[in-house]
Design an enzyme around this catalytic site. Sequence first.
Site, PDB file in Angstrom:
ATOM      1  N   GLU A 103       9.091  13.520  -4.733  1.00 46.95           N
ATOM      2  CA  GLU A 103       9.738  12.423  -4.020  1.00 46.95           C
ATOM      3  C   GLU A 103      10.949  11.927  -4.792  1.00 46.95           C
ATOM      4  OE1 GLU A 103       5.688  10.470  -2.143  1.00 46.95           O
ATOM      5  OE2 GLU A 103       6.562   9.563  -3.915  1.00 46.95           O
ATOM      6  N   CYS A 104      12.067  11.811  -4.105  1.00 52.14           N
ATOM      7  CA  CYS A 104      13.276  11.188  -4.642  1.00 52.14           C
ATOM      8  C   CYS A 104      13.667  11.788  -5.997  1.00 52.14           C
ATOM      9  CB  CYS A 104      13.097   9.674  -4.681  1.00 52.14           C
ATOM     10  SG  CYS A 104      14.663   8.764  -4.717  1.00 52.14           S
ATOM     11  N   GLY A 105      13.467  11.054  -7.094  1.00 51.09           N
ATOM     12  CA  GLY A 105      13.811  11.582  -8.410  1.00 51.09           C
ATOM     13  C   GLY A 105      13.102  12.881  -8.730  1.00 51.09           C
ATOM     14  N   SER A 126      11.378  15.490  -0.637  1.00 51.58           N
ATOM     15  CA  SER A 126      12.357  14.704   0.106  1.00 51.58           C
ATOM     16  C   SER A 126      12.691  13.455  -0.706  1.00 51.58           C
ATOM     17  CB  SER A 126      11.816  14.296   1.480  1.00 51.58           C
ATOM     18  OG  SER A 126      10.914  13.227   1.362  1.00 51.58           O
TER      19      SER A 126
END
Length: 174
Positions: free
Chosen positions: A82-84, A154
């Site tokens: 997720e993200c990072g 994502s």
Amino acid sequence: MKIAVARDEAFNFTYRENIDRLREIGEVIFFSPIHDKKLPLSSLLYLPGGYPEFFLKELSANTSMLTSIHDYIEQGGLCLAECGGMMYLCRHIIDEEGTLWPMAAVLPDDATMQGKRLHLGYRDWLGFRGHEFHYSSIVGNPAPYYIYKNLRASYVHLYWGDKNILDLWKDFTP
């Protein structure tokens, strides 16, 4: 089930309820992509969000961890990023000055902090709800959602406190 969860200075954004749910399905093992040399033996890898852009030198220098995570995913290991965590799986993260920092190179794109602007809002993805909050972007990919082998990645910080995270893989086979 053993579940490896990245947790250190660079990866530190998780919903407490999500970790509680992981503990219901298996043994949670925390590890550090900055400080540890390799991924712990696990059945599921969770790379949460955080601030990898502030630790690019350290993350890039830990080539044994980058290789360990790359190989785990390429061999079909279950992974949620997720993200990072997704940024960490890109070929590079580009800092604000334009320097390319090598990362795990599982995903074919580069994440960049150049021209940063806020992306914010609630999202639905693969039957889960979550939120997006980031300043980076993926070069050439305005809506980056990745399903590759058993990787789900994502910008969305998913909330699965009321769901089974393993549902992310129920309709897919390696």
